[in-house]
Write a protein that holds these residues in place. Structure first.
Motif, PDB file in Angstrom:
ATOM      1  N   PHE A 243       4.992  14.745 -10.929  1.00  9.71           N
ATOM      2  CA  PHE A 243       5.552  14.909 -12.271  1.00  9.71           C
ATOM      3  C   PHE A 243       4.577  15.655 -13.173  1.00  9.71           C
ATOM      4  CE2 PHE A 243       5.881  13.260 -16.632  1.00  9.71           C
ATOM      5  CZ  PHE A 243       7.154  13.716 -16.949  1.00  9.71           C
ATOM      6  N   TYR A 244       3.322  15.264 -13.171  1.00  9.71           N
ATOM      7  CA  TYR A 244       2.337  15.934 -14.024  1.00  9.71           C
ATOM      8  C   TYR A 244       2.088  17.375 -13.588  1.00  9.71           C
ATOM      9  CZ  TYR A 244       1.343  11.838 -16.780  1.00  9.71           C
ATOM     10  OH  TYR A 244       1.463  10.790 -17.656  1.00  9.71           O
TER      11      TYR A 244
ATOM     12  N   LYS B  58       0.846  -1.203   0.000  1.00 10.75           N
ATOM     13  CA  LYS B  58       0.000   0.000   0.000  1.00 10.75           C
ATOM     14  C   LYS B  58       0.877   1.248   0.000  1.00 10.75           C
ATOM     15  CE  LYS B  58      -3.980  -1.850   2.488  1.00 10.75           C
ATOM     16  NZ  LYS B  58      -4.763  -1.746   3.713  1.00 10.75           N
ATOM     17  N   SER B  59       1.910   1.257   0.840  1.00 10.89           N
ATOM     18  CA  SER B  59       2.808   2.412   0.927  1.00 10.89           C
ATOM     19  C   SER B  59       3.532   2.637  -0.393  1.00 10.89           C
ATOM     20  CB  SER B  59       3.839   2.209   2.035  1.00 10.89           C
ATOM     21  OG  SER B  59       3.203   2.033   3.263  1.00 10.89           O
ATOM     22  N   SER B  60       3.984   1.575  -1.021  1.00 14.40           N
ATOM     23  CA  SER B  60       4.690   1.687  -2.302  1.00 14.40           C
ATOM     24  C   SER B  60       3.782   2.244  -3.383  1.00 14.40           C
ATOM     25  CB  SER B  60       5.212   0.319  -2.743  1.00 14.40           C
ATOM     26  OG  SER B  60       6.091  -0.191  -1.796  1.00 14.40           O
TER      27      SER B  60
ATOM     28  N   ALA C 171       4.249   5.811  -5.350  1.00 10.42           N
ATOM     29  CA  ALA C 171       4.289   5.858  -6.814  1.00 10.42           C
ATOM     30  C   ALA C 171       3.249   6.838  -7.349  1.00 10.42           C
ATOM     31  CB  ALA C 171       4.064   4.461  -7.387  1.00 10.42           C
ATOM     32  N   LEU C 172       2.049   6.828  -6.781  1.00 10.27           N
ATOM     33  CA  LEU C 172       1.006   7.760  -7.217  1.00 10.27           C
ATOM     34  C   LEU C 172       1.401   9.207  -6.937  1.00 10.27           C
ATOM     35  CD1 LEU C 172      -2.256   5.880  -6.223  1.00 10.27           C
ATOM     36  CD2 LEU C 172      -1.450   6.384  -8.522  1.00 10.27           C
ATOM     37  N   LEU C 173       2.028   9.461  -5.795  1.00 12.53           N
ATOM     38  CA  LEU C 173       2.482  10.822  -5.471  1.00 12.53           C
ATOM     39  C   LEU C 173       3.566  11.293  -6.439  1.00 12.53           C
ATOM     40  CD1 LEU C 173       2.567  10.857  -1.569  1.00 12.53           C
ATOM     41  CD2 LEU C 173       1.109  12.223  -3.057  1.00 12.53           C
ATOM     42  N   ILE C 174       4.473  10.427  -6.801  1.00 16.91           N
ATOM     43  CA  ILE C 174       5.537  10.788  -7.750  1.00 16.91           C
ATOM     44  C   ILE C 174       4.936  11.108  -9.120  1.00 16.91           C
ATOM     45  CG2 ILE C 174       7.514   9.861  -9.036  1.00 16.91           C
ATOM     46  CD1 ILE C 174       8.286   8.380  -6.412  1.00 16.91           C
TER      47      ILE C 174
END
Length: 154
Positions: free
Chosen positions: A141-142, A128-130, A134-137
């Motif tokens: 970026f966008y 879940k943390s990973s 990944a979603l935050l990164i």
């Protein structure tokens, strides 16, 4: 005085050897525990199992040894963290094989009002943390890319 024979059976209680191992299921996130219980000399019809209200599976068996002796065992396995409907058992060559799929392998999106999960992602914490990282990164970026393309000047 007559020599009376004792007709009461003599029980030889023992704790069967159990070997636990983990196995990856059909998907990467599905975890399955395999339990192998050594029951040499026993036949399938000499074994009993019972699922009780306390979330435990009770396995027992009695095997006649001759001369009024009976070899027996009682085994209790807590199955509260497993998907009970997915439990499989197979008795082969004096070994009882239990396949216990973990509940944490379910994938869903919502919960209904009665507390039944029909939707929350039930994955291990590190996964879940990973995924959140990944979603935050990706979001960062966008946002960075979008802010470069947009000009907020007069």
């Amino acid at each position: 005085m007559k020599n009376e024979e004792n007709t009461e059976p003599c029980y030889d209680d023992f704790e069967p050897y159990c070997q636990w191992r983990k196995e990856v299921g059909a998907s990467i996130i599905q975890e399955i525990h395999i339990v192998e219980i050594q029951l040499q000399g026993f036949k399938e019809e000499e074994l009993k199992n019972e699922m009780r209200w306390d979330g435990c599976l009770y396995i027992s068996g009695e095997h006649p040894m001759g001369n009024n002796k009976i070899k027996r065992f009682n085994k209790k396995i807590d199955v509260s963290k497993y998907d009970i409907k997915g439990i499989e058992a197979k008795f082969e060559d004096g070994k009882l094989h239990l396949r216990l799929p973990c509940k944490s392998s379910t994938f869903s999106l919502f919960t209904n009002g009665r507390g039944n999960t029909i939707g929350v992602l039930n994955l291990p914490k590190f996964l879940k943390s990973s995924m959140a990282l990944a979603l935050l990164i990706i979001l960062g970026f966008y946002m960075y890319k979008y802010s470069q393309c947009t000009y907020f000047g007069n």
